[in-house]
Design a protein around this motif. Sequence first.
Motif, mmCIF file in Angstrom:
data_model
loop_
_atom_site.group_PDB
_atom_site.id
_atom_site.type_symbol
_atom_site.label_atom_id
_atom_site.label_comp_id
_atom_site.label_asym_id
_atom_site.label_seq_id
_atom_site.Cartn_x
_atom_site.Cartn_y
_atom_site.Cartn_z
ATOM 1 N N UNK A 63 6.113 -4.497 -5.413
ATOM 2 C CA UNK A 63 4.766 -4.995 -5.660
ATOM 3 C C UNK A 63 3.829 -3.811 -5.909
ATOM 4 N N UNK A 64 3.089 -3.870 -6.998
ATOM 5 C CA UNK A 64 2.132 -2.825 -7.344
ATOM 6 C C UNK A 64 0.786 -3.136 -6.692
ATOM 7 N N UNK A 65 0.116 -2.110 -6.158
ATOM 8 C CA UNK A 65 -1.222 -2.308 -5.585
ATOM 9 C C UNK A 65 -2.185 -2.562 -6.737
ATOM 10 N N UNK A 85 -7.478 -5.749 -0.867
ATOM 11 C CA UNK A 85 -6.538 -4.624 -0.960
ATOM 12 C C UNK A 85 -5.193 -5.062 -0.379
ATOM 13 N N UNK A 86 -4.114 -4.796 -1.127
ATOM 14 C CA UNK A 86 -2.770 -5.134 -0.639
ATOM 15 C C UNK A 86 -1.951 -3.855 -0.425
ATOM 16 N N UNK A 87 -0.704 -4.000 0.005
ATOM 17 C CA UNK A 87 0.226 -2.891 0.261
ATOM 18 C C UNK A 87 -0.313 -1.916 1.314
ATOM 19 N N UNK A 88 -0.825 -2.441 2.408
ATOM 20 C CA UNK A 88 -1.424 -1.635 3.471
ATOM 21 C C UNK A 88 -0.432 -1.419 4.613
ATOM 22 N N UNK A 144 -11.857 -6.132 1.650
ATOM 23 C CA UNK A 144 -12.277 -6.428 0.286
ATOM 24 C C UNK A 144 -12.953 -5.192 -0.293
ATOM 25 N N UNK A 145 -12.373 -4.638 -1.365
ATOM 26 C CA UNK A 145 -12.933 -3.456 -2.017
ATOM 27 C C UNK A 145 -14.153 -3.849 -2.833
ATOM 28 N N UNK A 187 -2.479 3.067 1.786
ATOM 29 C CA UNK A 187 -2.191 2.114 0.716
ATOM 30 C C UNK A 187 -1.049 2.693 -0.117
ATOM 31 N N UNK A 188 -0.001 1.906 -0.318
ATOM 32 C CA UNK A 188 1.150 2.328 -1.116
ATOM 33 C C UNK A 188 0.969 1.834 -2.548
ATOM 34 N N UNK A 189 1.210 2.737 -3.516
ATOM 35 C CA UNK A 189 1.068 2.338 -4.915
ATOM 36 C C UNK A 189 2.082 1.247 -5.246
ATOM 37 N N UNK A 190 3.326 1.443 -4.803
ATOM 38 C CA UNK A 190 4.385 0.441 -4.967
ATOM 39 C C UNK A 190 4.983 0.154 -3.610
ATOM 40 N N UNK A 191 5.143 -1.116 -3.299
ATOM 41 C CA UNK A 191 5.738 -1.504 -2.017
ATOM 42 C C UNK A 191 6.595 -2.747 -2.249
#
Length: 149
Positions: free
Chosen positions: A60-62, A31-34, A19-20, A53-57
Amino acid sequence: MSLKIKFDTANQPEMPTLILSKKSGDRFGIINNISDFNVKDSLNSPSEFTFVVHKNCDGSLCVLWEELKDFRLIYVNEWERYFEIKVELDVEDETTKTITATSMQEKELSNILLFGVEINTEKDISRDDYVATVLYDSQNSKGSLLNRL
């Protein structure tokens, strides 16, 4: 206290909830896209973990991409601990941020510089108001190192 890693029924480590947060304690969200999550935990160095962390995965956008900045905090729900982050941006193949999170306790205490402090030395013991000093004592705050600084 070491980090406790939970395992699923297939004996694979479970990903903790990251959790940020701001230093004030206000939380942005999960936080997603990890990917590439690695934990380093030992008794003689700060607990630390890294991940990408990927900006787009997968389309899906982070959601928290813009909020992932140096000196923000990550609260790990399963460990009930805060970690301070350092962020490195990489735009080579794909836009990613590599995050290094270090245990908050060690980060904060490492910012205190002590010069000429005598703790449990002969000079300290010879004082009239001497109390044996330990790192932390919940029963006797006078003898706690944190209260002496």
